[in-house]
Scaffold this active site. Structure first.
Site, PDB file in Angstrom:
ATOM      1  CE  LYS A 187      -1.681   1.572   4.043  1.00 51.00           C
ATOM      2  NZ  LYS A 187      -1.369   2.960   4.397  1.00 51.00           N
ATOM      3  CG  ASN A 188       2.277   2.705   3.553  1.00 54.23           C
ATOM      4  OD1 ASN A 188       1.121   3.055   3.286  1.00 54.23           O
ATOM      5  ND2 ASN A 188       2.672   2.457   4.781  1.00 54.23           N
ATOM      6  CB  CYS A 204      -3.714  11.587  11.734  1.00 48.67           C
ATOM      7  SG  CYS A 204      -3.302   9.844  11.724  1.00 48.67           S
ATOM      8  NE  ARG A 206       0.751  10.578   9.899  1.00 43.17           N
ATOM      9  CZ  ARG A 206       0.303   9.510   9.234  1.00 43.17           C
ATOM     10  NH1 ARG A 206      -0.857   8.977   9.576  1.00 43.17           N
ATOM     11  NH2 ARG A 206       0.984   8.990   8.239  1.00 43.17           N
ATOM     12  CG  ASP A 226       3.328   1.555   9.587  1.00 48.39           C
ATOM     13  OD1 ASP A 226       3.587   1.802   8.404  1.00 48.39           O
ATOM     14  OD2 ASP A 226       3.036   2.424  10.425  1.00 48.39           O
ATOM     15  NE  ARG A 246      -7.224   4.522   5.261  1.00 48.25           N
ATOM     16  CZ  ARG A 246      -6.330   5.213   5.952  1.00 48.25           C
ATOM     17  NH1 ARG A 246      -6.483   5.364   7.249  1.00 48.25           N
ATOM     18  NH2 ARG A 246      -5.289   5.729   5.350  1.00 48.25           N
TER      19      ARG A 246
HETATM   20  C1  EPZ Z   1       4.433   6.901   6.229  1.00 48.32           C
HETATM   21  O1  EPZ Z   1       3.687   8.004   6.760  1.00 48.32           O
HETATM   22  C2  EPZ Z   1       3.449   5.731   6.169  1.00 48.32           C
HETATM   23  N1  EPZ Z   1       2.323   6.086   5.334  1.00 48.32           N
HETATM   24  C3  EPZ Z   1       2.955   5.401   7.580  1.00 48.32           C
HETATM   25  O2  EPZ Z   1       2.142   4.234   7.513  1.00 48.32           O
HETATM   26  C4  EPZ Z   1       4.149   5.074   8.457  1.00 48.32           C
HETATM   27  O3  EPZ Z   1       3.717   4.876   9.779  1.00 48.32           O
HETATM   28  C5  EPZ Z   1       5.145   6.245   8.435  1.00 48.32           C
HETATM   29  O4  EPZ Z   1       5.535   6.548   7.081  1.00 48.32           O
HETATM   30  C6  EPZ Z   1       6.416   5.938   9.216  1.00 48.32           C
HETATM   31  O5  EPZ Z   1       7.038   4.804   8.739  1.00 48.32           O
HETATM   32  C7  EPZ Z   1       2.468   6.044   3.982  1.00 48.32           C
HETATM   33  O6  EPZ Z   1       3.502   5.740   3.435  1.00 48.32           O
HETATM   34  C8  EPZ Z   1       1.264   6.402   3.170  1.00 48.32           C
HETATM   35  P1  EPZ Z   1       6.579  10.338   8.206  1.00 48.32           P
HETATM   36  P2  EPZ Z   1       4.291   9.490   6.700  1.00 48.32           P
HETATM   37  O7  EPZ Z   1       6.506  11.563   7.368  1.00 48.32           O
HETATM   38  O8  EPZ Z   1       4.997   9.681   5.427  1.00 48.32           O
HETATM   39  C9  EPZ Z   1       6.738  13.631  11.657  1.00 48.32           C
HETATM   40  C10 EPZ Z   1       0.237   2.883   7.847  1.00 48.32           C
HETATM   41  O9  EPZ Z   1      -0.177   2.341   8.878  1.00 48.32           O
HETATM   42  N2  EPZ Z   1       6.758  14.622  10.547  1.00 48.32           N
HETATM   43  O10 EPZ Z   1       7.798   9.508   8.114  1.00 48.32           O
HETATM   44  O11 EPZ Z   1       3.194  10.422   7.061  1.00 48.32           O
HETATM   45  C11 EPZ Z   1       5.365  12.977  11.783  1.00 48.32           C
HETATM   46  O12 EPZ Z   1       4.488  13.771  12.527  1.00 48.32           O
HETATM   47  C12 EPZ Z   1       0.755   4.337   7.896  1.00 48.32           C
HETATM   48  O13 EPZ Z   1       0.276   2.332   6.742  1.00 48.32           O
HETATM   49  C13 EPZ Z   1       6.948  15.958  10.835  1.00 48.32           C
HETATM   50  O14 EPZ Z   1       7.110  16.345  11.999  1.00 48.32           O
HETATM   51  O15 EPZ Z   1       5.323   9.406   7.914  1.00 48.32           O
HETATM   52  C14 EPZ Z   1       5.683  11.661  12.452  1.00 48.32           C
HETATM   53  O16 EPZ Z   1       5.725  11.825  13.820  1.00 48.32           O
HETATM   54  C15 EPZ Z   1       0.513   4.987   9.210  1.00 48.32           C
HETATM   55  N3  EPZ Z   1       6.926  16.847   9.812  1.00 48.32           N
HETATM   56  C16 EPZ Z   1       7.046  11.339  11.888  1.00 48.32           C
HETATM   57  O17 EPZ Z   1       7.594  12.557  11.368  1.00 48.32           O
HETATM   58  C17 EPZ Z   1       6.741  16.475   8.498  1.00 48.32           C
HETATM   59  O18 EPZ Z   1       6.725  17.326   7.605  1.00 48.32           O
HETATM   60  C18 EPZ Z   1       7.022  10.278  10.786  1.00 48.32           C
HETATM   61  O19 EPZ Z   1       6.269  10.756   9.722  1.00 48.32           O
HETATM   62  C19 EPZ Z   1       6.557  15.106   8.226  1.00 48.32           C
HETATM   63  C20 EPZ Z   1       6.563  14.192   9.254  1.00 48.32           C
END
Ligand code: EPZ
Length: 421
Positions: free
Chosen positions: A22-23, A118, A123, A308, A400
């Site tokens: 998915k991701n 969320c 996020r 995850d 999802r």
């Molecule tokens: C991806 O989300 C995945 N989703 C998530 O999977 C996964 O948990 C996550 O990466 C971490 O591995 C998809 O790929 C669609 P991040 P993403 O940006 O890209 C902070 C699932 O269950 N952050 O690496 O949103 C954020 O708040 C989902 O399939 C900032 O502070 O994750 C978080 O605490 C859930 N500022 C951390 O970084 C930003 O601009 C990780 O977020 C971006 C992120």
């Protein structure tokens, strides 16, 4: 709203085919906006999130054709002229924000709704914005929408991410493929989904190096062309089903699974007393003997233990021999499955980002509620070994990220059914 009924106690045996990730798909699909020629993805998972991304791309003018029962998605952006990603679609799925970079690269401007709240954390998108601004974009938040423009086009830049964010890395990487000059992303995410995206973009003619190292160098080109790309296996679906025979007993083979996708996870299972063997077709998993041992977990960015799989691992550790400490370092609110597991008799105490789980002999079935995608499947896993019946409500979360979940579990002998309400 549908729910899922799980009758615990059955040993599990057989095979489960692992679907495409998915991701990975959710970042590969927006890449179609970077070229006018068709991009075709194979090994696509059939999930509601993929349907939402399809709806979003179609609203941007992309032609999306689903073939072979949804396993293949053919996309053409030839007449994609709309730079606005509407709130009514974006609010359904955060990953919609992955069109920001490609739209900016394509049109020189974009208007993308902010995703909104969320369950698992705030996020924010500051790292996405920081990176695109370094490439010359002007980005302003107005009425809940990010208004971005880059007169004169994106320019290569040196970007160091405060945190190795998956989404920010993907947005910046896609935008940089068509920027003037060279972009270097330091402290970039290096999840397998990032590797898959870079591989696909290279097949489209992009010049990218270093995606597995944490420092990615992208030499911008004038245009990209079409390609066909197979989506990698879903490592989170893989990890989830690997736990089923460990929790319920038995032995299961995960077809298409690869250990290198889930190394840190396998190391912890090995410590806990789980037998994992690689086979020609994938991975075979079983409990070595008796009760598994307690282990401590700390979620980290790849190649560390994936956040995850934290909820699913907690479900396993509820019946481990001893006390386990789970530290969640990626999201600030990702223990909402704990109170639901406690309804089934688990002994868990949560302090901030740390949960302490004291193993009990056996859980008891109960009505429980899913709060997010991974929490929902952790409750099903817990129900597989629990005494009596567990009813998991709000399973729309599950659709999802898990295709044919009832069929796949039933296929290995689990006693679960979907209850239509
Ligand atoms: C991806 O989300 C995945 N989703 C998530 O999977 C996964 O948990 C996550 O990466 C971490 O591995 C998809 O790929 C669609 P991040 P993403 O940006 O890209 C902070 C699932 O269950 N952050 O690496 O949103 C954020 O708040 C989902 O399939 C900032 O502070 O994750 C978080 O605490 C859930 N500022 C951390 O970084 C930003 O601009 C990780 O977020 C971006 C992120």
């Amino acid at each position: 709203m549908d729910s899922i009924l799980v009758k615990g106690g059955a040993e599990l045996h057989g095979e489960i085919p692992i679907a495409g990730a998915k991701n990975a798909c959710l970042t590969l699909m927006p890449a179609t906006l970077l070229a006018d020629e068709p991009l075709t993805l194979t090994n696509v998972p059939r999930l509601s999130d993929i349907a939402t991304m399809t709806q979003l791309l179609q609203s941007l003018g992309v032609e999306v054709t689903s073939l072979q029962d949804g396993r293949v998605v053919a996309m053409s952006s030839q007449s994609a002229d709309n730079p606005v990603a509407d709130y009514n679609i974006v609010r359904k799925m955060r990953a919609s924000n992955l069109v920001l970079g490609p739209l900016l690269a394509r049109h020189g401007h974009a208007v993308v709704s902010m995703p909104g709240g969320c369950a698992i954390g705030a996020r924010p998108m500051d790292l996405h914005i920081h990176g695109l601004e370094a490439m010359g974009a002007k980005i302003e938040l107005k009425d809940g929408y990010l208004h971005a423009e880059v007169p004169g086009g994106l320019k290569g830049a040196q970007i160091e991410l405060r945190f190795a964010s998956v989404g920010a890395t993907e947005n910046i990487l896609m935008a940089a493929t068509l920027a003037k000059g060279t972009t270097v992303i330091k402290n970039a995410a290096r999840e397998p989904e990032i590797i898959d995206l870079a591989t696909c973009l290279r097949a489209m003619g992009a010049q990218i190096e270093g995606e597995a190292s944490g420092t990615i160098t992208i030499q911008g080109v004038d245009q990209l062309h079409g390609a066909t790309h197979p989506v990698i296996a879903d490592r989170i679906e893989l990890g989830t089903y690997m736990l089923a025979p460990v929790i319920a007993g038995g032995e299961v083979e995960l077809i298409g699974g690869r250990i290198e996708l889930v190394n840190a996870f396998c190391e912890k299972l090995d410590q806990a007393g789980v037998s994992i063997t690689e086979t020609k077709k994938g991975i075979k998993v079983a409990r070595k003997n008796g009760r598994i041992k307690a282990v401590d977990i700390k979620t980290e960015v790849f190649p560390g233990f994936p956040t995850d799989l934290q909820a699913q691992m907690m479900a396993l550790l509820c019946t481990a021999d001893g006390t386990s400490v789970l530290e969640e370092t990626i999201f600030e609110n990702r223990f909402m499955h704990a109170p639901e597991l406690m309804r089934m008799g688990a002994q868990i105490s949560v302090q901030g980002g740390t949960a302490t789980v004291t193993g009990v002999e056996r859980l008891k079935g109960a009505p429980v509620m899913a709060t997010d995608l991974r929490a929902s499947v952790s409750l099903i896993l817990a129900g597989l070994a629990a005494e009596g019946e567990t009813v998991v409500s709000r399973v729309y979360h599950l659709d999802r990220g898990y295709e044919h979940v009832v069929r796949k579990f039933n296929g290995i002998g689990a006693n679960i059914e979907r209850i239509k309400n």
